[in-house]
Design a protein around this motif. Structure first.
Motif, PDB file in Angstrom:
ATOM      1  N   ILE A 239       0.832  -1.206   0.000  1.00  0.00           N
ATOM      2  CA  ILE A 239       0.000   0.000   0.000  1.00  0.00           C
ATOM      3  C   ILE A 239       0.864   1.253   0.000  1.00  0.00           C
ATOM      4  N   GLY A 240       1.801   1.316   0.956  1.00  0.00           N
ATOM      5  CA  GLY A 240       2.663   2.486   1.057  1.00  0.00           C
ATOM      6  C   GLY A 240       2.165   3.511   2.046  1.00  0.00           C
ATOM      7  N   LEU A 241       1.566   3.060   3.140  1.00  0.00           N
ATOM      8  CA  LEU A 241       1.095   3.962   4.190  1.00  0.00           C
ATOM      9  C   LEU A 241       1.915   3.749   5.458  1.00  0.00           C
ATOM     10  N   PRO A 242       2.245   4.811   6.185  1.00  0.00           N
ATOM     11  CA  PRO A 242       2.988   4.629   7.432  1.00  0.00           C
ATOM     12  C   PRO A 242       2.313   3.656   8.396  1.00  0.00           C
ATOM     13  N   VAL A 243       0.979   3.684   8.474  1.00  0.00           N
ATOM     14  CA  VAL A 243       0.278   2.821   9.423  1.00  0.00           C
ATOM     15  C   VAL A 243       0.459   1.347   9.063  1.00  0.00           C
ATOM     16  N   VAL A 259       8.314  -7.678   3.897  1.00  0.00           N
ATOM     17  CA  VAL A 259       8.705  -7.205   2.563  1.00  0.00           C
ATOM     18  C   VAL A 259       7.897  -5.956   2.233  1.00  0.00           C
ATOM     19  N   TYR A 260       8.596  -4.894   1.874  1.00  0.00           N
ATOM     20  CA  TYR A 260       7.949  -3.639   1.491  1.00  0.00           C
ATOM     21  C   TYR A 260       8.053  -3.447  -0.016  1.00  0.00           C
ATOM     22  N   VAL A 261       6.905  -3.333  -0.664  1.00  0.00           N
ATOM     23  CA  VAL A 261       6.870  -3.035  -2.091  1.00  0.00           C
ATOM     24  C   VAL A 261       6.187  -1.701  -2.345  1.00  0.00           C
ATOM     25  N   GLY A 262       5.360  -1.244  -1.380  1.00  0.00           N
ATOM     26  CA  GLY A 262       4.737   0.067  -1.490  1.00  0.00           C
ATOM     27  C   GLY A 262       5.681   1.148  -0.988  1.00  0.00           C
ATOM     28  N   TYR A 263       5.625   2.327  -1.610  1.00  0.00           N
ATOM     29  CA  TYR A 263       6.434   3.466  -1.163  1.00  0.00           C
ATOM     30  C   TYR A 263       5.617   4.299  -0.178  1.00  0.00           C
ATOM     31  N   ALA A 285      11.278  -4.741  -2.118  1.00  0.00           N
ATOM     32  CA  ALA A 285      11.023  -5.442  -3.380  1.00  0.00           C
ATOM     33  C   ALA A 285      10.790  -4.384  -4.443  1.00  0.00           C
ATOM     34  N   ARG A 286      11.586  -4.416  -5.487  1.00  0.00           N
ATOM     35  CA  ARG A 286      11.515  -3.383  -6.515  1.00  0.00           C
ATOM     36  C   ARG A 286      11.306  -4.012  -7.891  1.00  0.00           C
ATOM     37  N   ASN A 287      10.349  -3.481  -8.624  1.00  0.00           N
ATOM     38  CA  ASN A 287      10.105  -3.910 -10.003  1.00  0.00           C
ATOM     39  C   ASN A 287       9.868  -5.416 -10.076  1.00  0.00           C
ATOM     40  N   ALA A 288      10.298  -6.041 -11.159  1.00  0.00           N
ATOM     41  CA  ALA A 288      10.135  -7.476 -11.365  1.00  0.00           C
ATOM     42  C   ALA A 288      11.193  -7.926 -12.359  1.00  0.00           C
ATOM     43  N   ASP A 289      11.393  -9.230 -12.448  1.00  0.00           N
ATOM     44  CA  ASP A 289      12.320  -9.754 -13.441  1.00  0.00           C
ATOM     45  C   ASP A 289      11.587 -10.730 -14.353  1.00  0.00           C
TER      46      ASP A 289
END
Length: 343
Positions: A239-243, A259-263, A285-289
């Motif tokens: 999601i990318g929320l502080p909470v 694992v964090y994928v949201g900013y 986790a950034r992007n994909a391969d």
């Protein structure tokens, strides 16, 4: 050549005077058929994407067909008329990530539609290494959905899930649904968390065994009941929320993985004692391969992702600005908007 162009925050125009690209020897020319609008495109429209300069052609979730091959492209592997998806990231081959094979996290990456003009235009020249073919059995709209789902699959891979583990995924947007489907494919017992019942219903169709609307239920209590008081072995934040950044650390089990994928757009205040007390692993986790794209395609073909249900609506290129404005004003009502060059 026709294109959508974000000229400044909250202004997206249709232009039809762009020059059709000519290809280099190592490139193929792709006639773009569909583009999925991404959260990064929305942030560009809102003026909240710090990596973007204007004007910018958006779009990196692309589907199209090959119409021309460069002189160095192997015609036995790439054929004119092939339906294709595009790996929208660059990699320099020299940075710390690239030299160990983690090219998706290239320090000098320039994603289409973000640090460079995207694929929301009639034709796009693409290095052949970034072309994913073998998708002729899928519709163009389905192909355009692969990239955001692959980002979620990559997050699930980063969680190093073992069969039978409880895995909690925050967020049931496209990336979150990809994480859910990817975790389920790896044998996890997935707990999906969101505040929208419609998105939670989609999460169950993508493989979530449990679903929690955290606006209606005590999240911590529900998670502990499901996991036998231990907490999930892994938490994926999409999601990318502080909470939810904090909740992932709070809820994950001892010796678990986050694992964090949201900013998160603002700084997050953590209770850092849990990092040590629980001896947890925290990963980005950034992007994909390519492997993630392949796994998504397998899962779609197996019927385990109801991909057409994830599309909110399709619009024409001329309607791109209106679609971004609608999404900006009604974020909860949009799962995915597809821009079609055939409308």
């Amino acid at each position: 050549m026709k294109s959508a162009l974000i000229t400044k925050p909250f202004e997206c125009k249709t232009v039809d005077n762009l020059e059709k690209p000519s290809i280099k020897p190592n490139e193929v020319l792709v006639k773009i058929k569909r583009i999925g609008l991404c959260g990064s495109d929305l942030n560009t429209f809102r003026g909240k994407n710090p990596m973007v300069t204007y004007p910018r052609i958006p779009g990196h979730e692309a589907a199209g067909e090959i119409v021309e091959l460069g002189s160095e492209v192997d015609s036995s592997k790439y054929t004119i008329g092939d339906k294709v998806s595009i790996l929208p990231y660059t990699n320099c081959g020299k940075c710390a990530s690239c030299v160990i094979g983690r090219t998706n996290a290239c320090q000098n990456n320039k994603t289409l539609g973000v640090q460079q003009d995207g694929a929301l235009c009639e034709y796009k020249a693409v290095p052949f290494e970034k072309i994913i073919n073998g998708v002729s059995d899928l519709e163009f709209s389905e192909i355009a959905m692969v990239e955001p789902l692959a980002v979620g699959f990559h997050a699930a891979k980063r969680a190093e899930i073992e069969e039978g583990e409880f895995v909690l995924s925050f967020g049931c947007g496209l990336v979150g649904l990809g994480a859910i489907a990817g975790a389920a494919r790896r044998g996890a017992r997935v707990i999906a968390v969101d505040i929208d019942d419609a998105k939670i219903a989609l999460a169950k169709e993508c493989g979530a065994e449990f679903a929690i609307n955290s606006s209606k239920t005590d999240l911590a209590q529900s998670v502990l009941e499901i996991t036998g008081e231990h907490g999930p072995r892994a938490c994926i934040e999409a999601i990318g929320l502080p909470v939810t950044y904090k909740a992932a650390v709070d809820l994950v089990s001892f010796a678990g993985r986050v694992v964090y994928v949201g900013y998160a757009s603002t700084p997050v205040d953590f209770e850092t004692k849990y990092f040590v007390m629980k001896e947890i692993q925290i990963r980005g986790a950034r992007n994909a391969d390519l492997e993630d794209f392949v796994e998504v395609l397998k899962t779609v073909r197996d019927g385990n992702i109801p991909i057409k249900k994830l599309i909110t609506k399709e619009v024409s290129v001329e309607e791109t600005g209106e679609a971004l404005e609608f999404w900006s004003e009604n974020p909860a009502k949009v799962s995915k908007i597809i821009v079609s060059f055939d409308l």
